[in-house]
Scaffold this motif. Structure first.
Motif, short mmCIF file in Angstrom:
data_model
loop_
_atom_site.label_atom_id
_atom_site.label_comp_id
_atom_site.label_asym_id
_atom_site.label_seq_id
_atom_site.Cartn_x
_atom_site.Cartn_y
_atom_site.Cartn_z
N LEU A 59 31.57 22.38 18.89
CA LEU A 59 31.84 23.22 20.06
C LEU A 59 30.69 23.13 21.06
N ILE A 60 30.98 23.52 22.30
CA ILE A 60 29.94 23.43 23.33
C ILE A 60 30.09 24.55 24.36
N PHE A 61 28.94 24.97 24.90
CA PHE A 61 28.89 25.89 26.03
C PHE A 61 28.69 24.98 27.24
N PRO A 62 29.76 24.67 27.99
CA PRO A 62 29.71 23.50 28.85
C PRO A 62 28.94 23.68 30.16
N CYS A 63 28.43 24.88 30.44
CA CYS A 63 27.66 24.99 31.69
C CYS A 63 26.16 24.95 31.41
N TYR A 64 25.78 24.26 30.35
CA TYR A 64 24.35 24.13 30.02
C TYR A 64 23.57 23.54 31.20
N THR A 65 22.28 23.88 31.25
CA THR A 65 21.42 23.49 32.39
C THR A 65 20.68 22.18 32.11
N ALA A 66 20.04 21.66 33.14
CA ALA A 66 19.14 20.52 32.94
C ALA A 66 17.91 20.97 32.16
N SER A 67 17.65 22.28 32.16
CA SER A 67 16.49 22.82 31.44
C SER A 67 16.89 23.31 30.04
N LYS A 68 17.98 22.76 29.50
CA LYS A 68 18.55 23.31 28.26
C LYS A 68 17.60 23.25 27.06
N SER A 69 16.62 22.39 27.10
CA SER A 69 15.68 22.36 25.97
C SER A 69 14.64 23.48 26.10
N LEU A 70 14.61 24.15 27.26
CA LEU A 70 13.58 25.18 27.50
C LEU A 70 14.15 26.59 27.62
N ASN A 71 15.30 26.73 28.23
CA ASN A 71 15.72 28.09 28.62
C ASN A 71 16.49 28.82 27.50
N ALA A 72 16.69 30.12 27.72
CA ALA A 72 17.37 30.94 26.72
C ALA A 72 18.66 31.53 27.31
N MET A 73 19.49 32.10 26.43
CA MET A 73 20.83 32.54 26.83
C MET A 73 20.80 33.73 27.81
N GLY A 74 19.86 34.64 27.61
CA GLY A 74 19.76 35.82 28.50
C GLY A 74 19.40 35.41 29.92
N GLY A 75 18.61 34.34 30.04
CA GLY A 75 18.24 33.83 31.36
C GLY A 75 19.44 33.20 32.05
N MET A 76 20.32 32.60 31.24
CA MET A 76 21.53 32.01 31.82
C MET A 76 22.46 33.12 32.32
N TYR A 77 22.49 34.22 31.56
CA TYR A 77 23.27 35.39 31.99
C TYR A 77 22.65 35.97 33.28
N GLY A 78 21.34 36.11 33.27
CA GLY A 78 20.63 36.70 34.43
C GLY A 78 20.81 35.88 35.69
N ASN A 79 20.86 34.57 35.54
CA ASN A 79 20.91 33.70 36.73
C ASN A 79 22.28 33.12 37.02
N ASN A 80 23.24 33.35 36.15
CA ASN A 80 24.56 32.70 36.27
C ASN A 80 24.35 31.18 36.37
N SER A 81 23.73 30.64 35.33
CA SER A 81 23.30 29.25 35.37
C SER A 81 24.47 28.28 35.29
N ALA A 82 24.15 27.06 35.68
CA ALA A 82 25.17 26.02 35.73
C ALA A 82 24.51 24.68 35.48
N GLY A 83 25.33 23.63 35.38
CA GLY A 83 24.74 22.33 35.11
C GLY A 83 25.67 21.19 35.45
N GLU A 84 25.39 20.06 34.82
CA GLU A 84 26.09 18.83 35.20
C GLU A 84 27.61 18.89 34.94
N ARG A 85 28.04 19.75 33.99
CA ARG A 85 29.47 19.80 33.69
C ARG A 85 30.20 20.94 34.41
N THR A 86 29.44 21.68 35.23
CA THR A 86 30.02 22.82 35.93
C THR A 86 31.17 22.39 36.84
N LEU A 87 31.05 21.20 37.39
CA LEU A 87 32.08 20.67 38.27
C LEU A 87 33.47 20.84 37.64
#
Ligand SMILES: Cc1cc2nc3c(=O)[nH]c(=O)nc-3n(C[C@H](O)[C@H](O)[C@H](O)COP(=O)(O)OP(=O)(O)OC[C@H]3O[C@@H](n4cnc5c(N)ncnc54)[C@H](O)[C@@H]3O)c2cc1C
Length: 567
Positions: free
Chosen positions: A132-160
């Motif tokens: 399974l995958i959370f498909p809006c992972y960021t380019a910073s996925k090796s560094l960031n945490a899930m709460g930060g993604m919630y806080g920022n409404n993060s997105a990434g290469e698969r957001t398209l």
């Protein structure tokens, strides 16, 4: 006052309360170009710690007017959203656990509940073990945490193709400004009156201003600027259009940078991972056909359309040995071999102005290869050089260059630092051929070194200049350039931030995107949720009273060398 606060917190707070010099220095930075020194850093053990702290701040705000709480996860925020002057609450030390799942949600999706401090890299281990995958992972996925993604409404290469974090938050436990913790999830509009004053007031505010709100919606695929007031109300999928509406406060809370409430548990939707993927690189010497090209590619429904420019390529070739690290001997040889076309380009024709990376995914090798061939045929009339990657190692070369573009800049230029402030602009792809040269004209006046890389499929580009922070005019250049670039973004009906959010660095520029009436609505939202301004002040509301000003930016540009201390 600092000692007094620490002493009082220690009376009820179970986690650590720290104010040593090293801690304060470390938490004075996130990945932005700013520096704000907190008074104290706390590490909550559980939801009760969060509730009790918020309650204490609420009760003591009058006695200590400077009191506030900035929620923080991995601190990779590029906008200054994770720094603040008062209490920083770091979730990554203790509140980083799996609560439940992954479990099936329906035929096509699963769900998983975690604490906000769980790093994405740990989350990914759990999801990928089940395919399974959370498909809006960021380019910073090796560094960031899930709460930060919630806080920022993060997105990434698969957001398209798959959307942003807001599309994957099913529910969350949130601590609000009075210290109460509530489960936030979609409800029917009929239930709003039983859901508390905040829900009712938000509903009325949105309903009473529906026409203006709809008109003000930025016409781009992704937008993190301001409060996201557009999807709080949506037609109910269960009852059919026009027969009822769903009210979901998470649509507003996700991306609000911890200024309205603090999440203590989040339930995410996750989806099955496609097993096969294949990448096509498209080389462009002229940007003119970019908009039409992207439109035609989009019709084939690729998973990603990413891009990087010739300057990124030059850096990649120059610092090629960096890419070889951690690859092992065979991996190193393979990668060196795959870089030969780039070395040739450098010695002969020069680099193309822009490289587009288009990736397809599917259930078999044949399927994805077929899609790549279809793409080549479809765009043949543009007369561009294309290349279907042979295997994953070769595809990884392109991905490495794209994902590492920011890191490459940061590591290697003596006396200069990366300065993210126009790092996340977005305009519709059809405008890019006109927009990019105009942008280049603005930047070239300042003789800055910068790279351009981003998500070409939705017109979102990350521009990170290198700057000499010892120069006395750095702040002036940052403010001037932001003004000019954001005027240009507004001219093309774009957004000043697609995914990195407003933070300190962009909040004062929100009036370039929104009319005063919409800014007033943002203020009212803040008032409904956080009337005493205790949650992450200075972000999202562009006025003196709330702290979101250009003056504040100028006064807090980081001078210390460890500006990117944590990242
Ligand atoms: C090299 C690099 C590449 C990046 N690439 C991308 C990218 O591709 N896409 C993208 O979207 N971003 C990107 N970013 C920005 C950043 O990594 C993301 O926004 C990330 O999701 C932030 O996560 P974090 O854990 O570091 O959060 P933090 O930086 O700690 O916090 C981010 C925001 O969320 C708030 N917050 C934290 N915890 C909570 C909580 N519990 N409740 C409510 N609010 C909370 C904070 O107050 C802050 O405003 C990049 C950054 C870097 C340095």
């Amino acid at each position: 006052m600092k000692e007094e606060i620490k002493e009082q917190l220690q009376k009820f707070f179970k986690g650590e309360v720290e104010d040593g010099e090293e801690t304060l220095l470390k938490y004075s930075h996130d990945a932005s170009l700013l520096q704000v020194r907190p008074k104290v850093v706390v590490f909550p053990m559980d939801g009760d710690d969060v509730k009790n702290l918020v309650k204490w701040v609420d009760e003591n705000k009058e006695k200590y007017p400077g009191l506030s709480i900035t929620a923080r996860c991995a601190g990779t925020d590029m906008s200054g959203g994770a720094i603040g002057e008062s209490i920083i609450m770091d979730f990554t030390r203790h509140m980083n656990k799996l609560i439940g799942g992954p479990l099936p949600l329906d035929d096509s999706a699963w769900y998983i509940t975690v604490e906000p401090g769980m790093f994405y890299r740990d989350f990914e281990k759990i999801t990928s073990a089940k395919g399974l995958i959370f498909p809006c992972y960021t380019a910073s996925k090796s560094l960031n945490a899930m709460g930060g993604m919630y806080g920022n409404n993060s997105a990434g290469e698969r957001t398209l193709k798959y959307g942003k974090t807001e599309d994957y938050v099913l529910s969350a436990k949130v601590v609000f400004a009075d210290g109460s913790e509530r489960v936030v999830k979609p409800i029917s509009v009929n239930e709003i009156s039983q859901n508390g004053e905040m829900s009712e007031k938000t509903f009325n505010l949105i309903k009473n201003n529906e026409a203006e709100i709809n008109q003000a919606k930025p016409k781009v695929h992704k937008n993190s600027a301001g409060y996201f007031i557009w999807n709080v109300l949506s037609p109910s999928p269960l009852q059919g259009e026009g027969r009822g509406e769903v009210f979901d406060l998470n649509k507003l809370l996700v991306g609000s940078q911890g200024t309205l409430g603090i999440a203590t548990e989040i339930t995410f939707k996750i989806i099955p991972q496609n097993k096969y993927s294949k990448l096509v690189a498209i080389f462009m010497n002229d940007l003119e056909p970019l908009g039409r090209l992207v439109d035609e590619i989009l019709e084939l429904n690729p998973e990603t359309i990413e891009a990087y420019d010739d300057k990124t390529m030059k850096l990649a070739v120059k610092f090629f040995p960096d890419f070889l690290k951690n690859k092992g001997l065979i991996g190193m040889l393979k990668l060196m071999w795959s870089f030969i076309p780039e070395f040739k380009m450098m010695l002969t024709s020069g680099f193309p102005k822009l490289i587009l990376l288009v990736e397809f995914s599917g259930k078999s090798e044949e399927e994805v290869h077929g899609e790549c061939i279809k793409l080549e045929k479809r765009i043949v009339h543009f007369g561009l050089k294309t290349h279907i990657t042979k295997d994953q190692t070769e595809a990884n070369k392109y991905w490495d260059i794209r994902r590492e573009s920011f890191a490459l800049l940061r590591k290697h230029v003596k006396g200069m630092r990366t300065a993210p402030f126009i790092d996340d602009i977005i305009v519709r792809p059809e405008f890019l051929p006109k927009f990019l040269p105009e942008l280049n004209n603005i930047l070239s006046k300042y003789k800055l070194t910068y790279t351009l890389a981003g998500h070409a499929g939705d017109g979102n580009f990350h521009i990170i200049p290198l700057m000499d922070f010892s120069r006395t005019d750095t702040a002036k250049i940052i403010l001037e350039l932001s003004d000019q670039v954001y005027d240009l973004v507004a001219k093309y009906h774009g957004s000043i931030t697609a995914e990195h959010n407003d933070g300190i660095i962009r909040t004062p520029y929100l009036p370039k995107m929104y009319e005063p009436h919409i800014i007033e609505i943002f203020k009212e939202i803040k008032n409904i949720f956080d009337p005493k301004n205790i949650f992450n002040p200075g972000k999202k509301i562009p006025t003196e009273n709330f702290g979101g000003t250009k003056k504040y930016i100028a006064e807090h540009i980081a001078v210390e060398h460890n500006a990117h201390h944590r990242v």
